[in-house]
Design an enzyme around this catalytic site. Sequence first.
Site, PDB file in Angstrom:
ATOM      1  N   ARG A   1       0.829  -1.223   0.000  1.00  0.00           N
ATOM      2  CA  ARG A   1       0.000   0.000   0.000  1.00  0.00           C
ATOM      3  C   ARG A   1       0.856   1.263   0.000  1.00  0.00           C
ATOM      4  O   ARG A   1       0.704   2.138  -0.868  1.00  0.00           O
ATOM      5  CB  ARG A   1      -0.926  -0.003   1.223  1.00  0.00           C
ATOM      6  CG  ARG A   1      -2.073  -0.994   1.152  1.00  0.00           C
ATOM      7  CD  ARG A   1      -2.829  -1.029   2.465  1.00  0.00           C
ATOM      8  NE  ARG A   1      -2.003  -1.606   3.503  1.00  0.00           N
ATOM      9  CZ  ARG A   1      -2.153  -2.844   3.987  1.00  0.00           C
ATOM     10  NH1 ARG A   1      -3.132  -3.604   3.564  1.00  0.00           N
ATOM     11  NH2 ARG A   1      -1.337  -3.301   4.912  1.00  0.00           N
ATOM     12  N   ILE A   2       1.765   1.377   0.980  1.00  0.00           N
ATOM     13  CA  ILE A   2       2.545   2.617   1.099  1.00  0.00           C
ATOM     14  C   ILE A   2       3.586   2.701  -0.014  1.00  0.00           C
ATOM     15  O   ILE A   2       3.812   3.773  -0.586  1.00  0.00           O
ATOM     16  CB  ILE A   2       3.201   2.718   2.497  1.00  0.00           C
ATOM     17  CG1 ILE A   2       2.106   2.705   3.581  1.00  0.00           C
ATOM     18  CG2 ILE A   2       4.032   3.993   2.616  1.00  0.00           C
ATOM     19  CD1 ILE A   2       2.618   2.565   5.013  1.00  0.00           C
TER      20      ILE A   2
ATOM     21  N   SER B   1       9.162  -6.938  -4.661  1.00  0.00           N
ATOM     22  CA  SER B   1       8.082  -7.349  -3.768  1.00  0.00           C
ATOM     23  C   SER B   1       8.037  -8.853  -3.821  1.00  0.00           C
ATOM     24  O   SER B   1       8.578  -9.452  -4.760  1.00  0.00           O
ATOM     25  CB  SER B   1       6.729  -6.791  -4.229  1.00  0.00           C
ATOM     26  OG  SER B   1       6.231  -5.854  -3.301  1.00  0.00           O
TER      27      SER B   1
ATOM     28  N   THR C   1      10.958   4.583   5.840  1.00  0.00           N
ATOM     29  CA  THR C   1       9.819   4.957   6.697  1.00  0.00           C
ATOM     30  C   THR C   1       9.133   3.690   7.209  1.00  0.00           C
ATOM     31  O   THR C   1       8.023   3.765   7.742  1.00  0.00           O
ATOM     32  CB  THR C   1       8.763   5.789   5.924  1.00  0.00           C
ATOM     33  OG1 THR C   1       8.337   5.034   4.793  1.00  0.00           O
ATOM     34  CG2 THR C   1       9.292   7.130   5.494  1.00  0.00           C
TER      35      THR C   1
ATOM     36  N   ARG D   1      10.629   0.263   9.006  1.00  0.00           N
ATOM     37  CA  ARG D   1      11.083  -0.129  10.338  1.00  0.00           C
ATOM     38  C   ARG D   1      12.601  -0.028  10.383  1.00  0.00           C
ATOM     39  O   ARG D   1      13.285  -0.454   9.429  1.00  0.00           O
ATOM     40  CB  ARG D   1      10.677  -1.573  10.673  1.00  0.00           C
ATOM     41  CG  ARG D   1       9.223  -1.786  11.021  1.00  0.00           C
ATOM     42  CD  ARG D   1       8.827  -1.182  12.371  1.00  0.00           C
ATOM     43  NE  ARG D   1       7.414  -1.351  12.662  1.00  0.00           N
ATOM     44  CZ  ARG D   1       6.445  -0.487  12.345  1.00  0.00           C
ATOM     45  NH1 ARG D   1       6.738   0.636  11.727  1.00  0.00           N
ATOM     46  NH2 ARG D   1       5.191  -0.732  12.668  1.00  0.00           N
TER      47      ARG D   1
ATOM     48  N   GLU E   1      14.876   2.655  18.730  1.00  0.00           N
ATOM     49  CA  GLU E   1      13.993   3.811  18.677  1.00  0.00           C
ATOM     50  C   GLU E   1      13.530   4.164  20.076  1.00  0.00           C
ATOM     51  O   GLU E   1      12.939   3.307  20.730  1.00  0.00           O
ATOM     52  CB  GLU E   1      12.774   3.467  17.822  1.00  0.00           C
ATOM     53  CG  GLU E   1      12.508   4.513  16.785  1.00  0.00           C
ATOM     54  CD  GLU E   1      11.494   4.062  15.746  1.00  0.00           C
ATOM     55  OE1 GLU E   1      10.307   3.994  16.111  1.00  0.00           O
ATOM     56  OE2 GLU E   1      11.886   3.791  14.612  1.00  0.00           O
TER      57      GLU E   1
ATOM     58  N   HIS F   1       9.634   8.952  13.910  1.00  0.00           N
ATOM     59  CA  HIS F   1       8.557   8.001  13.609  1.00  0.00           C
ATOM     60  C   HIS F   1       7.195   8.701  13.569  1.00  0.00           C
ATOM     61  O   HIS F   1       6.291   8.388  14.356  1.00  0.00           O
ATOM     62  CB  HIS F   1       8.556   6.852  14.635  1.00  0.00           C
ATOM     63  CG  HIS F   1       7.927   5.598  14.098  1.00  0.00           C
ATOM     64  ND1 HIS F   1       8.394   4.329  14.392  1.00  0.00           N
ATOM     65  CD2 HIS F   1       6.860   5.412  13.280  1.00  0.00           C
ATOM     66  CE1 HIS F   1       7.641   3.428  13.791  1.00  0.00           C
ATOM     67  NE2 HIS F   1       6.696   4.070  13.101  1.00  0.00           N
TER      68      HIS F   1
ATOM     69  N   GLY G   1       5.318   9.093  10.577  1.00  0.00           N
ATOM     70  CA  GLY G   1       4.674   8.840   9.278  1.00  0.00           C
ATOM     71  C   GLY G   1       3.171   9.047   9.273  1.00  0.00           C
ATOM     72  O   GLY G   1       2.611   9.634   8.352  1.00  0.00           O
TER      73      GLY G   1
HETATM   74  P1  NAP Z   1       1.719  -3.755   3.011  1.00  0.00           P
HETATM   75  O1  NAP Z   1       0.667  -3.236   2.098  1.00  0.00           O
HETATM   76  O2  NAP Z   1       1.537  -5.073   3.655  1.00  0.00           O
HETATM   77  O3  NAP Z   1       3.113  -3.701   2.234  1.00  0.00           O
HETATM   78  C1  NAP Z   1       4.246  -4.416   2.612  1.00  0.00           C
HETATM   79  C2  NAP Z   1       4.930  -4.890   1.357  1.00  0.00           C
HETATM   80  O4  NAP Z   1       6.187  -5.465   1.695  1.00  0.00           O
HETATM   81  C3  NAP Z   1       4.135  -5.955   0.581  1.00  0.00           C
HETATM   82  O5  NAP Z   1       3.952  -5.508  -0.728  1.00  0.00           O
HETATM   83  C4  NAP Z   1       5.052  -7.184   0.614  1.00  0.00           C
HETATM   84  O6  NAP Z   1       5.046  -7.893  -0.604  1.00  0.00           O
HETATM   85  C5  NAP Z   1       6.397  -6.535   0.784  1.00  0.00           C
HETATM   86  N1  NAP Z   1       7.397  -7.462   1.329  1.00  0.00           N
HETATM   87  C6  NAP Z   1       7.322  -8.230   2.433  1.00  0.00           C
HETATM   88  N2  NAP Z   1       8.442  -8.966   2.557  1.00  0.00           N
HETATM   89  C7  NAP Z   1       9.216  -8.653   1.499  1.00  0.00           C
HETATM   90  C8  NAP Z   1      10.490  -9.069   1.059  1.00  0.00           C
HETATM   91  N3  NAP Z   1      11.186  -9.983   1.732  1.00  0.00           N
HETATM   92  N4  NAP Z   1      11.009  -8.506  -0.066  1.00  0.00           N
HETATM   93  C9  NAP Z   1      10.314  -7.593  -0.760  1.00  0.00           C
HETATM   94  N5  NAP Z   1       9.090  -7.140  -0.394  1.00  0.00           N
HETATM   95  C10 NAP Z   1       8.564  -7.680   0.716  1.00  0.00           C
HETATM   96  O7  NAP Z   1       1.938  -2.735   4.227  1.00  0.00           O
HETATM   97  P2  NAP Z   1       1.840  -1.127   4.223  1.00  0.00           P
HETATM   98  O8  NAP Z   1       0.522  -0.713   4.740  1.00  0.00           O
HETATM   99  O9  NAP Z   1       2.310  -0.606   2.917  1.00  0.00           O
HETATM  100  O10 NAP Z   1       2.921  -0.810   5.369  1.00  0.00           O
HETATM  101  C11 NAP Z   1       4.266  -1.199   5.188  1.00  0.00           C
HETATM  102  C12 NAP Z   1       5.072  -1.014   6.458  1.00  0.00           C
HETATM  103  O11 NAP Z   1       5.298   0.364   6.686  1.00  0.00           O
HETATM  104  C13 NAP Z   1       4.383  -1.488   7.747  1.00  0.00           C
HETATM  105  O12 NAP Z   1       4.558  -2.881   7.951  1.00  0.00           O
HETATM  106  C14 NAP Z   1       5.059  -0.669   8.812  1.00  0.00           C
HETATM  107  O13 NAP Z   1       6.190  -1.373   9.318  1.00  0.00           O
HETATM  108  C15 NAP Z   1       5.524   0.573   8.069  1.00  0.00           C
HETATM  109  N6  NAP Z   1       4.807   1.815   8.469  1.00  0.00           N
HETATM  110  C16 NAP Z   1       5.488   2.839   9.037  1.00  0.00           C
HETATM  111  C17 NAP Z   1       4.838   4.006   9.356  1.00  0.00           C
HETATM  112  C18 NAP Z   1       5.554   5.172   9.967  1.00  0.00           C
HETATM  113  O14 NAP Z   1       4.977   5.870  10.791  1.00  0.00           O
HETATM  114  N7  NAP Z   1       6.779   5.440   9.602  1.00  0.00           N
HETATM  115  C19 NAP Z   1       3.454   4.140   9.112  1.00  0.00           C
HETATM  116  C20 NAP Z   1       2.794   3.073   8.534  1.00  0.00           C
HETATM  117  C21 NAP Z   1       3.480   1.915   8.203  1.00  0.00           C
HETATM  118  P3  NAP Z   1       3.762  -8.734  -1.114  1.00  0.00           P
HETATM  119  O15 NAP Z   1       2.703  -7.710  -1.403  1.00  0.00           O
HETATM  120  O16 NAP Z   1       4.227  -9.374  -2.335  1.00  0.00           O
HETATM  121  O17 NAP Z   1       3.405  -9.646   0.016  1.00  0.00           O
HETATM  122  C1  GLV Z   2       3.567   2.774  12.157  1.00  0.00           C
HETATM  123  O1  GLV Z   2       4.745   2.628  12.169  1.00  0.00           O
HETATM  124  C2  GLV Z   2       2.651   1.777  11.713  1.00  0.00           C
HETATM  125  O2  GLV Z   2       3.070   0.643  11.462  1.00  0.00           O
HETATM  126  O3  GLV Z   2       1.454   2.109  11.603  1.00  0.00           O
END
Ligand code: NAP
Ligand code: GLV
Length: 322
Positions: A158-159, A179, A238, A240, A269, A288, A290
Amino acid sequence: MSRPRVFITRRIPQVGLDLIGAVCDVDLWDEPLPPGRDELLKRIAGCDGVLTMLSEKVDDEFFDAAGEQLKVVSQYAVGFNNIDVEAAKSRNIAVGNTPGALTAATADLGFALLIAAARRLVEAHEYIHADKWKTWEPLGHIGWDLEGKTVGIVGMGRIGQAFAQRCYGGWGMNVIYTSRSPKPDAETQLRAKRVSFDELLEQSDFISVHTDLNEETAGMFNKAAFEKMKSNAIFINTARGGIHNQADLVEALKNNVIGAAGLDVTDPEPPALDDPILHLPNCVVAPHIGSATISTRNAMAEIASDNLLNGIKGEPLRCSVT
Ligand code: NAP
Ligand code: GLV
Ligand code: GLV
């Protein structure tokens, strides 16, 4: 019938507290810092549901301390690497998170870090405060252009896709990605190309990390990875802090193995004030933040509250990770 008991580990936006408070007896930890482990384990005893943050380790010890009546753990975040999901499953405890609501805000923050790193914004700000701004400098504060560059997205979820969309639509960048599975929509709409991790490292001007933290991604940005990157590449994380090896990142930034970095996440952190990651001119660090916008945090509070209440009722969660 007595009202369900819940523990909320930090104050969340009022919209969430109102939803939960209408139905449950709420114990709210209303301190600026999270509860210590002993305090947490004490407070959750006898609860039907717990609303958690990233700071809480949710594991067998947590579930044992809560007791048999615990039905749901509702995480106020999308990432849930602090939760032992298998342990929850084996005990029939539902686990919720807040996907989607924070996608745009987190992608925006990633882009803010990219521009800040590319244009040396924090360094320039500090320059003024150090009383060094004496004139317009024809050769001062030179950074990098963004337009038309190649961006590598690691984790096209998603992000990752929202970040890629900003790069492609706003700055005409060429998008490459890795991915676990291909993303045909992104390939059509953003002309994104799926490549190997090594190809991504070698070809990208900017690399932005958007995977979850898991066994495969932990430490994947290490010395060997930084050495494969372009010497003026910008690294954005952004997702982990555990996805980069921070000592290796510091060395890469110090020795100009890569150009710059922008981090919303660090390891640990928060970092200690004397952590070298906070003292590099070519590294911009945010604490942190985001998802930290008003509407995003309100939306997260609503989803997390719905998840908590549905879980207590034994109904399917609005957003479930199990
Ligand atoms: P998401 O939609 O689940 O996206 C995660 C992506 O990572 C998926 O596309 C997955 O691939 C891919 N992935 C997993 N393992 C992988 C690997 N070994 N190699 C390559 N790609 C891999 O999650 P999201 O909502 O975008 O969020 C992503 C992450 O951002 C969260 O888990 C969180 O840790 C972080 N986050 C941080 C903040 C902040 O405040 N900084 C805010 C929100 C989220 P597939 O689709 O193929 O399974
Ligand atoms: C923040 O880091 C989240 O995973 O929502
Ligand atoms: C800078 O201010 C310029 O006009 O080029």
